[in-house]
Motif scaffolding. Structure first.
Motif, PDB file in Angstrom:
ATOM      1  N   ALA A   1      -8.562  -2.607  -0.160  1.00 12.13           N
ATOM      2  CA  ALA A   1      -7.169  -3.135  -0.594  1.00 12.13           C
ATOM      3  C   ALA A   1      -6.466  -3.769   0.222  1.00 12.13           C
ATOM      4  O   ALA A   1      -5.971  -4.887   0.061  1.00 12.13           O
ATOM      5  CB  ALA A   1      -6.525  -2.013  -1.304  1.00 12.13           C
TER       6      ALA A   1
ATOM      7  N   LEU B   1       0.693  -1.144  -0.024  1.00 11.17           N
ATOM      8  CA  LEU B   1      -0.024   0.152   0.063  1.00 11.17           C
ATOM      9  C   LEU B   1       0.842   1.035   0.103  1.00 11.17           C
ATOM     10  O   LEU B   1       0.596   2.125  -0.502  1.00 11.17           O
ATOM     11  CB  LEU B   1      -1.085  -0.036   1.161  1.00 11.17           C
ATOM     12  CG  LEU B   1      -2.117  -1.212   1.196  1.00 11.17           C
ATOM     13  CD1 LEU B   1      -3.005  -1.024   2.445  1.00 11.17           C
ATOM     14  CD2 LEU B   1      -2.970  -0.700   0.036  1.00 11.17           C
TER      15      LEU B   1
ATOM     16  N   SER C   1     -10.959   3.583  -6.826  1.00  7.09           N
ATOM     17  CA  SER C   1     -11.629   4.597  -5.660  1.00  7.09           C
ATOM     18  C   SER C   1     -11.177   5.932  -6.196  1.00  7.09           C
ATOM     19  O   SER C   1     -12.105   6.829  -5.969  1.00  7.09           O
ATOM     20  CB  SER C   1     -10.989   4.327  -4.319  1.00  7.09           C
ATOM     21  OG  SER C   1     -11.412   2.972  -3.891  1.00  7.09           O
TER      22      SER C   1
ATOM     23  N   ILE D   1      -8.641   1.877   0.607  1.00  4.05           N
ATOM     24  CA  ILE D   1      -7.695   1.575   0.978  1.00  4.05           C
ATOM     25  C   ILE D   1      -7.824   0.351   1.773  1.00  4.05           C
ATOM     26  O   ILE D   1      -6.975  -0.612   1.754  1.00  4.05           O
ATOM     27  CB  ILE D   1      -6.835   2.737   1.529  1.00  4.05           C
ATOM     28  CG1 ILE D   1      -6.526   3.594   0.476  1.00  4.05           C
ATOM     29  CG2 ILE D   1      -5.585   2.167   2.301  1.00  4.05           C
ATOM     30  CD1 ILE D   1      -5.913   4.916   1.077  1.00  4.05           C
TER      31      ILE D   1
ATOM     32  N   PHE E   1      -7.606  11.439   0.753  1.00  3.92           N
ATOM     33  CA  PHE E   1      -7.431  10.273   1.728  1.00  3.92           C
ATOM     34  C   PHE E   1      -8.875   9.907   2.435  1.00  3.92           C
ATOM     35  O   PHE E   1      -8.975   8.910   2.248  1.00  3.92           O
ATOM     36  CB  PHE E   1      -6.163  10.375   2.344  1.00  3.92           C
ATOM     37  CG  PHE E   1      -6.163   9.232   3.565  1.00  3.92           C
ATOM     38  CD1 PHE E   1      -5.379   8.261   3.157  1.00  3.92           C
ATOM     39  CD2 PHE E   1      -6.548   9.343   4.896  1.00  3.92           C
ATOM     40  CE1 PHE E   1      -5.007   7.258   3.932  1.00  3.92           C
ATOM     41  CE2 PHE E   1      -6.409   8.349   5.690  1.00  3.92           C
ATOM     42  CZ  PHE E   1      -5.581   6.961   5.179  1.00  3.92           C
TER      43      PHE E   1
ATOM     44  N   VAL F   1      -0.296   3.006  -3.165  1.00  2.00           N
ATOM     45  CA  VAL F   1      -1.200   4.471  -3.142  1.00  2.00           C
ATOM     46  C   VAL F   1      -0.680   5.479  -4.176  1.00  2.00           C
ATOM     47  O   VAL F   1      -1.157   5.947  -4.871  1.00  2.00           O
ATOM     48  CB  VAL F   1      -1.575   4.686  -1.803  1.00  2.00           C
ATOM     49  CG1 VAL F   1      -2.205   5.966  -1.711  1.00  2.00           C
ATOM     50  CG2 VAL F   1      -2.290   3.634  -1.152  1.00  2.00           C
TER      51      VAL F   1
ATOM     52  N   ALA G   1      -3.452  -3.496  -4.714  1.00  2.00           N
ATOM     53  CA  ALA G   1      -3.685  -2.308  -4.185  1.00  2.00           C
ATOM     54  C   ALA G   1      -3.578  -1.069  -5.039  1.00  2.00           C
ATOM     55  O   ALA G   1      -4.310  -0.298  -5.044  1.00  2.00           O
ATOM     56  CB  ALA G   1      -2.124  -2.046  -3.122  1.00  2.00           C
TER      57      ALA G   1
ATOM     58  N   ARG H   1     -10.466   6.472   1.783  1.00  2.00           N
ATOM     59  CA  ARG H   1     -10.144   5.507   2.932  1.00  2.00           C
ATOM     60  C   ARG H   1     -10.827   4.086   2.937  1.00  2.00           C
ATOM     61  O   ARG H   1     -10.264   3.180   3.148  1.00  2.00           O
ATOM     62  CB  ARG H   1     -10.579   6.125   4.287  1.00  2.00           C
ATOM     63  CG  ARG H   1      -9.979   5.336   5.747  1.00  2.00           C
ATOM     64  CD  ARG H   1     -10.282   6.265   6.593  1.00  2.00           C
ATOM     65  NE  ARG H   1     -11.450   6.830   6.640  1.00  2.00           N
ATOM     66  CZ  ARG H   1     -11.981   7.933   7.510  1.00  2.00           C
ATOM     67  NH1 ARG H   1     -11.208   8.464   8.334  1.00  2.00           N
ATOM     68  NH2 ARG H   1     -13.009   8.379   7.505  1.00  2.00           N
TER      69      ARG H   1
ATOM     70  N   VAL I   1      -7.366   0.892  -5.296  1.00  2.00           N
ATOM     71  CA  VAL I   1      -6.863   2.342  -5.017  1.00  2.00           C
ATOM     72  C   VAL I   1      -7.551   3.186  -6.228  1.00  2.00           C
ATOM     73  O   VAL I   1      -8.010   4.330  -6.013  1.00  2.00           O
ATOM     74  CB  VAL I   1      -5.803   2.637  -4.350  1.00  2.00           C
ATOM     75  CG1 VAL I   1      -5.583   4.200  -4.215  1.00  2.00           C
ATOM     76  CG2 VAL I   1      -5.524   1.748  -3.073  1.00  2.00           C
TER      77      VAL I   1
END
Length: 260
Positions: free
Chosen positions: A190, A77, A152, A187, A180, A81, A145, A184, A149
């Motif tokens: 993930a 992550l 999202s 994440i 963020f 990210v 990941a 969230r 992400v």
């Protein structure tokens, strides 16, 4: 012509038997009072579930698998990210090729990945078994990941972030204050997907495990080579319950299916 309710019910029933049947067989085999792994069970008992916690190798390999799943996913992550943010927010030359390269661990069979890592990473560099397993698990989780992400971020309106920048927030500040909090859930989804994938990983771990350092699935395979009692079935039941419980809670509180 609409299918009859009987035919529909039969198809659904057969599908459920195909999907759930193996789990029922393993559960009943784990509950046997006999001393051999067999189905149907010879009476019912919980003694094999109790024995699972007395096998030292299971305890050691469980903590190894837990360490790899938690910290390997966190590492993926930390790398994934920012990569997902760059893919979703910037017009990067060759973005398609980058996404394909990131997704390659999902496309290439795990046995090939494990063999390649053993031949070209562990043997030439002299990496320890634990370090090799950690890097391999992190690399395998990275595509999940990035993909989750990225999904999202693509669902988050860009003008919300741009408004924060116009109001004087820095790019980094807008990420932590605006982006963020809105991604969230993705994440966390993930992380859960990566955790479950890493914990149950077999092909890559099979090549990279060694004496004294084995993940739980590999330890279960090694245990069955010498001992044919139902404790492995009991452990498989516990792992299945853990995985299903994690996914259920993730779906209940995060809407897990929206991200994967």
């Amino acid at each position: 012509m609409k299918p009859s309710s009987t035919a529909t019910g039969t198809i659904i029933g057969l599908t459920l038997v195909f999907l759930i049947g193996p789990f029922i067989v393993i559960i009943l085999a784990a509950l046997t009072a006999g001393n051999n792994l067999a189905f149907p069970p010879d009476g019912l008992s919980l003694k094999w579930f109790i024995k699972v916690f007395t096998v030292e190798s299971f305890r050691i390999s469980f903590f190894i698998s837990m360490f790899l799943a938690v910290f390997g996913t966190l590492t993926a992550l930390i790398v994934g990210v920012p990569a997902a943010y760059a893919i979703a927010r910037y017009d990067i030359p060759g973005a398609g090729a980058i996404q394909l390269a990131v997704s390659s661990p999902l496309i290439v069979p795990g046995i090939i990945v494990g063999l390649a890592l053993l031949r070209y990473l562990v043997i030439p560099t002299g990496f320890t078994i634990m370090a090799a397993l950690f890097l391999a698990h992190a690399a395998l989780i990275l595509p999940y990941a990035v993909r989750v992400v990225t999904s999202s971020l693509q669902n988050l309106r860009v003008d919300v972030e741009e408004a924060a920048l116009i109001l004087g927030c820095s790019r980094l500040g807008s990420f932590f204050r605006v982006v963020f909090p809105n991604i969230r859930g993705g994440i966390l989804a993930a992380f859960i997907l990566g955790f479950v994938t890493s914990f149950n990983q077999v092909p890559v771990s099979l090549f990279l495990s060694g004496p004294g350092v084995r993940t739980l699935p590999i330890d279960m395979l090694a245990y069955m080579e010498t001992t044919y009692d139902p404790s492995v079935a009991a452990l498989a039941c516990l792992l299945a319950i853990m995985s299903v419980g994690i996914v259920f809670l993730a779906e209940r509180f995060l809407g897990f299916s929206r991200y994967v």
